[in-house]
Write a protein that holds these residues in place. Structure first.
Motif: not given
Length: 319
Positions: A169-175, A217-222, A239-246
């Motif tokens: 879960x954390x690996x797919x958030x822009x952290x 660098x991209x902060x999460x996959x997307x 960049x569009x990520x999962x769960x509505x994050x960009x």
């Protein structure tokens, strides 16, 4: 009653009187002889059973030979050794979980307050029935270890599953940080004075200052949804990520990705620059949730995610 016995024509006559008392005495002596013979046979049979069928001997006489006692003690020690081996195996698994936990912490570059409990233990083998009569205290000890070890093993499995889910879960958030090179922050998220008009305004991201050409660098996959010159943002990548994050990377000097391209965490999307409405080389970095700007700091992103998503919680067995 009298018995007369003659050995010959000239022999003397022998008379034997049999009374009631004599008959009873004879019966008593015969019964005593039979009892002694039965006791002897039982003793001999039990000794043979001890050597050939110790389990039957325990049932009949509750006795064991020295060799039988040694065999039971050895079996008992084997049970404890097996239990200790299982505990050591589970301890090694806990070490693996601890490594996973450290990896979770590494996913969050900003200080995190999440903590996770741990423990040690392991499963034991089923008890043998023969211990219950030979070593009742040892049986009780093994039983308690078996119960605690099973509960702890169940707890470890829950932790392992929960931490694996949380890591994914954390690996797919822009952290992550968008810049790996040395840098500093010139403007934070929220209210500030506009650098051009000096009027109070809202800043929807964080400005990172570093030399022109620093990799971004991209902060999460997307998937890249925007990669072009975009008004006051200058050269911009969204960049569009999962769960509505960009995430947004603005004021770049060069764009290194194309629209609709998939990127992984850490992929270089462009180079830091001074394009658009900018007073100097820097990166304007935004995190948006359903097109609403939120604080890009990792803890704020996690808080937003937890408020709007179902996330697995860790439930520990209570001792």
């Amino acid at each position: 009653m009298q018995l007369i016995w003659l050995s010959g024509p000239t022999a003397r006559v022998v008379t034997l009187s049999i009374t009631r008392k004599t008959v009873l005495l004879g019966i008593a002596c015969f019964a005593a002889l039979l009892l002694m013979l039965g006791a002897l046979l039982q003793f001999l049979g039990l000794r043979v059973a001890i050597e050939l069928r110790p389990d039957l001997a325990r049932t009949l006489g509750a006795v064991t030979t020295t060799s039988e006692q040694q065999r039971i003690e050895q079996h008992y020690q084997e049970q404890l050794a097996a239990l200790e081996a299982q505990i050591q195996s589970l301890t090694r698994e806990l070490g693996t979980l601890e490594k996973t936990k450290r990896q979770l912490v590494e996913l969050v570059p900003v200080r995190s307050t999440r903590t996770g409990p741990g423990g040690q233990g392991g499963p034991s083998l089923p008890l043998l029935n023969e211990f219950q009569w030979f070593a009742p205290k040892a049986t009780e000890r093994i039983g308690k270890l078996h119960e605690d070890a099973w509960r702890l093993e169940h707890q470890v499995h829950i932790l392992k599953h929960a931490w694996t889910l949380e890591k994914s879960w954390l690996s797919r958030l822009p952290l992550q940080h968008p810049i790996a090179e040395p840098h500093h922050v010139s403007s934070g998220f929220g209210l500030r004075r506009d650098p051009f008009t000096r009027a109070l305004s809202r800043h929807e991201g964080i400005d990172f200052v570093a030399p022109t050409g620093t990799p971004i660098l991209a902060t999460a996959p997307g998937r890249v949804r925007l990669a072009r010159d975009w008004g006051p943002y200058g050269l911009t990548v969204d960049i569009e990520h999962e769960w509505g994050f960009t995430t947004r990377y603005a004021h770049l000097s060069r764009i290194l990705v194309q629209e609709d391209e998939w990127v992984e965490t850490g992929h270089t999307v462009g180079l830091l620059g001074n394009t658009g409405r900018s007073t100097g080389p820097h990166l304007h970095y935004e995190v948006r949730f359903h097109d609403r700007a939120i604080n890009p700091q990792a803890e704020q992103v996690m808080r937003t995610a937890r408020q709007h998503m179902v996330f697995p919680t860790i439930q520990l067995a209570k001792f």
